[in-house]
Design a protein around this motif. Structure first.
Motif, mmCIF file in Angstrom:
data_model
loop_
_atom_site.group_PDB
_atom_site.id
_atom_site.type_symbol
_atom_site.label_atom_id
_atom_site.label_comp_id
_atom_site.label_asym_id
_atom_site.label_seq_id
_atom_site.Cartn_x
_atom_site.Cartn_y
_atom_site.Cartn_z
ATOM 1 N N ALA A 1 6.840 8.093 -20.056
ATOM 2 C CA ALA A 1 6.110 9.302 -20.405
ATOM 3 C C ALA A 1 6.294 9.641 -21.869
ATOM 4 N N GLY A 2 7.456 9.311 -22.426
ATOM 5 C CA GLY A 2 7.720 9.618 -23.822
ATOM 6 C C GLY A 2 6.814 8.850 -24.758
ATOM 7 N N ARG A 3 6.274 7.722 -24.316
ATOM 8 C CA ARG A 3 5.365 6.949 -25.164
ATOM 9 C C ARG A 3 3.976 7.593 -25.225
ATOM 10 N N GLY A 4 3.776 8.630 -24.413
ATOM 11 C CA GLY A 4 2.512 9.349 -24.443
ATOM 12 C C GLY A 4 1.485 8.736 -23.495
ATOM 13 N N TYR A 5 0.506 9.540 -23.145
ATOM 14 C CA TYR A 5 -0.544 9.081 -22.246
ATOM 15 C C TYR A 5 -1.787 9.914 -22.503
ATOM 16 N N ALA A 6 -2.935 9.297 -22.269
ATOM 17 C CA ALA A 6 -4.205 9.953 -22.597
ATOM 18 C C ALA A 6 -4.763 10.748 -21.422
ATOM 19 N N ASP A 7 -4.768 10.133 -20.247
ATOM 20 C CA ASP A 7 -5.394 10.792 -19.090
ATOM 21 C C ASP A 7 -4.342 11.170 -18.060
ATOM 22 N N GLU A 8 -4.233 10.389 -17.018
ATOM 23 C CA GLU A 8 -3.267 10.702 -15.976
ATOM 24 C C GLU A 8 -1.860 10.349 -16.438
ATOM 25 N N PRO A 9 -0.882 11.130 -15.993
ATOM 26 C CA PRO A 9 0.509 10.832 -16.367
ATOM 27 C C PRO A 9 0.984 9.571 -15.663
ATOM 28 N N PRO A 10 1.975 8.881 -16.215
ATOM 29 C CA PRO A 10 2.522 7.693 -15.533
ATOM 30 C C PRO A 10 3.316 8.099 -14.291
ATOM 31 N N TYR A 11 3.527 7.137 -13.427
ATOM 32 C CA TYR A 11 4.352 7.391 -12.237
ATOM 33 C C TYR A 11 5.076 6.097 -11.907
ATOM 34 N N LEU A 12 6.140 6.223 -11.099
ATOM 35 C CA LEU A 12 6.909 5.069 -10.628
ATOM 36 C C LEU A 12 7.214 5.260 -9.157
ATOM 37 N N ALA A 13 7.014 4.206 -8.372
ATOM 38 C CA ALA A 13 7.369 4.224 -6.954
ATOM 39 C C ALA A 13 8.102 2.933 -6.645
ATOM 40 N N ALA B 1 0.814 -1.210 0.000
ATOM 41 C CA ALA B 1 0.000 0.000 0.000
ATOM 42 C C ALA B 1 0.847 1.259 0.000
ATOM 43 N N LEU B 2 2.057 1.189 0.634
ATOM 44 C CA LEU B 2 2.926 2.364 0.653
ATOM 45 C C LEU B 2 3.311 2.778 -0.757
ATOM 46 N N LEU B 3 3.623 1.791 -1.596
ATOM 47 C CA LEU B 3 4.012 2.100 -2.973
ATOM 48 C C LEU B 3 2.844 2.687 -3.767
ATOM 49 N N GLU B 4 1.616 2.362 -3.381
ATOM 50 C CA GLU B 4 0.454 2.903 -4.083
ATOM 51 C C GLU B 4 0.035 4.260 -3.526
ATOM 52 N N ALA B 5 0.259 4.477 -2.213
ATOM 53 C CA ALA B 5 -0.214 5.710 -1.589
ATOM 54 C C ALA B 5 0.616 6.919 -1.984
ATOM 55 N N LEU B 6 1.961 6.767 -2.078
ATOM 56 C CA LEU B 6 2.829 7.920 -2.326
ATOM 57 C C LEU B 6 2.525 8.599 -3.663
ATOM 58 N N PRO C 1 9.013 18.430 -16.324
ATOM 59 C CA PRO C 1 9.706 18.438 -15.029
ATOM 60 C C PRO C 1 9.120 17.329 -14.147
ATOM 61 N N LEU C 2 9.947 16.744 -13.305
ATOM 62 C CA LEU C 2 9.536 15.608 -12.479
ATOM 63 C C LEU C 2 9.489 16.003 -11.015
ATOM 64 N N LEU C 3 8.444 15.528 -10.338
ATOM 65 C CA LEU C 3 8.351 15.691 -8.888
ATOM 66 C C LEU C 3 8.787 14.375 -8.248
ATOM 67 N N VAL C 4 9.832 14.455 -7.419
ATOM 68 C CA VAL C 4 10.352 13.272 -6.711
ATOM 69 C C VAL C 4 10.040 13.442 -5.230
ATOM 70 N N SER C 5 9.363 12.455 -4.647
ATOM 71 C CA SER C 5 9.069 12.471 -3.206
ATOM 72 C C SER C 5 9.749 11.272 -2.565
ATOM 73 N N ILE C 6 10.378 11.515 -1.401
ATOM 74 C CA ILE C 6 11.130 10.472 -0.695
ATOM 75 C C ILE C 6 10.613 10.404 0.733
ATOM 76 N N VAL C 7 10.329 9.178 1.162
ATOM 77 C CA VAL C 7 9.914 8.933 2.549
ATOM 78 C C VAL C 7 10.868 7.901 3.128
ATOM 79 N N TRP C 8 11.535 8.278 4.206
ATOM 80 C CA TRP C 8 12.494 7.361 4.827
ATOM 81 C C TRP C 8 11.749 6.292 5.625
#
Length: 729
Positions: free
Chosen positions: A150-162, A61-66, A194-201
């Motif tokens: 992201a370079g492959r394009g997207y229709a609605d929400e942008p892709p993300y990786l956690a 769930a942590l990987l999905e919540a961030l 531009p990319l937003l990077v969030s880090i949680v220890w």
């Protein structure tokens, strides 16, 4: 076996039984202890498995919540404009401080397409991007992977990786998401956002948050497994590499259960041991009167508590022994007795009075039966008698008559005289008839015939009665089918005429049955079967509905319908009848229900309430077959009766019997004195009609005027006299 030897044997048996109980207790205690330990282990294993599943769920769930938390900032025109315009103040408040204070993001970075860090925040405090260049290097694979997606394009929400990562040797969660326009008015080339990077220890703050949010047991993230006795879950990244371990203090409910139950189990063992010792002492003392108590129990088990007579079980055992012996040359006779009108006494005077009456009946039967007879109460108001000394049916009939006369005398119950009768079925067992169940069945059949013949009489079983029983079963089965499809049953209407015999004021509805195979079935054959089988209410409802439908089409014509005792005893009958009148549109004053005196006698309170309610609604009440029952003046004064119908048995004797004529004339005068109309039914000759007119009868029925007619035919009769009155004074 002598009595003292029996007692000694009983004592030895008691001690052996106690020793067996003690051994059983020891084994049971050991098994129970083993079962408790095994159960505790199983409970702990299942609890640990549930805890492990919950930890796995939280880690996933942590990987999905961030990423979901990042979307509140990353998908926003204002955020994209602030990055393009380098609006540090706006970004400090809405990215750095918001992510830390609201979501608990330890570090937030804005990374440009060349992987330089344009803005950075640690614990919500702004830092120079150059200070965290190492973060960009450590996260380069994650950033490159996201830009490729992201370079492959997207229709609605942008892709993300956690993913779980190691940063400076510390485990953390890192999530990357492009900053894009929410309105679609601002655009960047796909893959260059531009990319937003969030880090949680994975540190104490996160651990406390997880325990509070997900109700996890006390635990922590570690780089190595420091306490092997604790359960542990490896935390791996996308490539399968272990980034950290999560270990926790497990909750062990089984261990707690065992700790709580062990003292109680020990105490229970001690108490049960003491109880066993006390039981041994008590049983040793009580074994001396065991035999006497056993005899008393056997007596109570075989004796009826109300009458002191043998009960059903004892009677059947005695009957079996008598039939198996079969040494007497004289035939064994069985009498089955059932009280008549007992329910009235029970309902009127109460159950205590009913019990007193049963006891009094038992005493009276004892006084009539001979010592050689076996008298028993089978239950309720049923009794049975076995005889061995009666040579002829005449002897049995004489005994039955003495019983009928004895029971027919009044019983004084609580200062009130109660009257009941008795019906008796008799069967004689010959040398070849030794089956108790078959003899009992035959006696029951004979009892049924005695009741059907008028009650308060005795009847011998005859083989032809079996045919009658089978015929009743056949009629019952066929009648159920007839009620289901309505194609065989129909209602006939016998005209009701005024004094001049020329005016048809109404008709009586009569049920008829034309069976496709049996042909015409007489009501005298199927109505009693319907009453005995519980079909009479459905049959009566069928007649009522047809009669009301006819009455609705001919307002002003009186339609009479016979009501069975079963219908009137139903507490919902009056409601159902009034609803039926509304449904069909028939006027209540055009309907007359015919009841018998037996209804008032059998169930006075229910019948009275229904009769008074229907009369208040306008429905007329007629007392049918008057003169053949109790003909009590109390009924005519107490109940709101509009009409009495003099039974055809009196009419058929007119004008040849002076006594019948006197009785009929007296009934007419009595009814008129009370303001009640009189109908003579079964009028078949002009002489009968003439005499009844002179006596003052108001209305007439009979074959002299018309047989019962089909609905279409009675409609023609009504149409011929359109202005006929509905009531004759």
């Amino acid at each position: 076996m002598p009595y003292d030897r029996t007692i000694r044997t009983g004592r030895r048996f008691t001690l052996a039984a106690l020793a067996s109980v003690l051994a059983t207790f020891v084994v049971t205690t050991a098994l129970l202890a083993g079962f408790l330990i095994w159960t505790a282990v199983r409970i702990d294993e299942e609890a640990l498995e549930r805890q492990r599943s919950r930890v796995i769920h939280v880690v996933e769930a942590l990987l999905e919540a961030l990423p979901r938390e990042q979307q509140s900032v990353a998908i926003w025109d204002d955020a994209l404009l602030a990055i393009r315009n380098a609006d540090q103040a706006w970004l400090d408040i809405n990215v750095g401080q918001w992510g830390f204070s609201y979501y608990g993001h330890d570090e937030s970075l804005i990374v440009l397409p060349d992987n330089t860090i344009a803005h950075a925040w640690i614990s919500g405090v702004t830092r120079a991007g150059s200070e965290l260049t190492r973060r960009a290097h450590a996260l380069a694979p994650l950033l490159a992977d996201l830009r490729e997606r992201a370079g492959r394009g997207y229709a609605d929400e942008p892709p993300y990786l956690a993913d779980y990562v190691l940063l400076d040797g510390r485990p953390a969660i890192a999530s990357v998401i492009p900053v894009v326009s929410d309105s679609g008015r601002l655009h960047d080339e796909a893959g260059t956002e531009p990319l937003l990077v969030s880090i949680v220890w994975l540190d104490l703050d996160l651990e406390l948050r997880l325990m509070d949010q997900y109700l996890l047991e006390v635990g922590r993230f570690t780089a190595t497994q420091s306490r092997p006795q604790l359960p542990i879950l490896p935390v791996t990244n996308r490539s399968g590499r272990i980034v950290a371990f999560y270990e926790w203090l497990p909750y062990r409910p089984g261990e707690q259960l065992l700790s709580a139950a062990a003292p109680g189990l020990v105490i229970a063992v001690v108490i049960f041991g003491l109880v066993l010792l006390l039981m041994m002492r008590r049983l040793w003392l009580s074994s001396r009167d065991l035999e006497g108590r056993q005899r008393e129990v056997e007596r109570q088990a075989s004796e009826d508590s109300l009458t002191g007579l043998p009960n059903r079980q004892s009677f059947e055992a005695r009957f079996e022994r008598l039939l198996e012996g079969g040494t007497s040359e004289r035939p064994t006779a069985l009498m089955m007795l059932d009280l008549d009108r007992f329910k009235q006494v029970n309902d009127t005077l109460g159950h205590n009075a009913g019990d007193a009456l049963i006891a009094a009946v038992g005493q009276r039967l004892r006084s009539v039966c001979e010592d050689s007879s076996v008298l028993a109460r089978l239950g309720g108001d049923e009794f049975a008698i076995l005889h061995e000394k009666h040579d002829t049916p005449e002897d049995l009939l004489a005994l039955a008559q003495r019983i009928i006369e004895a029971i027919g005398r009044p019983f004084s119950i609580d200062g009130v005289d109660a009257f009941v009768g008795v019906s008796i079925g008799i069967v004689m067992a010959g040398t070849d008839d030794r089956d108790r169940r078959e003899l009992t069945r035959r006696a029951d059949i004979a009892l049924y015939e005695a009741k059907a013949a008028g009650r308060n009489r005795a009847c011998f079983y005859e083989p032809s009665m079996d045919v009658a029983v089978q015929s009743r079963h056949t009629i019952e089965a066929e009648l159920r089918e007839a009620l289901a499809d309505d194609s065989q049953l129909w209602v006939a209407y016998q005209p009701l005429l005024g004094r001049d015999a020329s005016t048809t004021i109404g008709a009586e509805a009569l049920i008829r049955w034309t069976h496709p195979r049996l042909g015409y079935v007489s009501p005298a054959n199927f109505v009693p079967v319907a009453e005995a089988s519980g079909l009479i209410e459905a049959l009566g409802q069928f007649v009522l509905r047809n009669a009301c439908e006819l009455g609705a089409r001919w307002p002003g014509r009186l339609i009479a319908v016979n009501i069975s005792p079963a219908q009137l005893r139903n507490p919902g009958f009056s409601d159902n009848l009034l609803d039926l009148l509304k449904q069909t549109g028939m006027r209540a004053r055009d309907l007359e229900i015919e009841i018998t005196e037996g209804i008032l006698l059998d169930d006075e309170s229910v019948a009275a309430a229904a009769i008074r309610r229907l009369r208040a609604a306008g429905v007329r009440i007629a007392l049918d077959d008057f003169g053949t029952g109790y003909s009590s003046l109390n009924y005519l004064k107490r109940y709101p009766v509009d009409r009495i119908k003099i039974d055809r048995s009196f009419i058929s004797q007119l004008p040849h019997s002076a006594s019948s004529a006197a009785i009929v004339e007296a009934m007419v005068r009595l009814a008129h004195a009370l303001g009640i109309m009189v109908t003579a039914e079964g009028v078949e000759t002009p002489d009968q009609h003439g005499l009844l007119v002179r006596m003052g009868c108001d209305t007439f029925q009979g074959f002299l005027f018309s047989p019962p007619l089909a609905a279409s035919e009675i409609a023609s009769v009504f149409a011929a006299v359109p202005d006929a009155p509905a009531r004759v004074a």
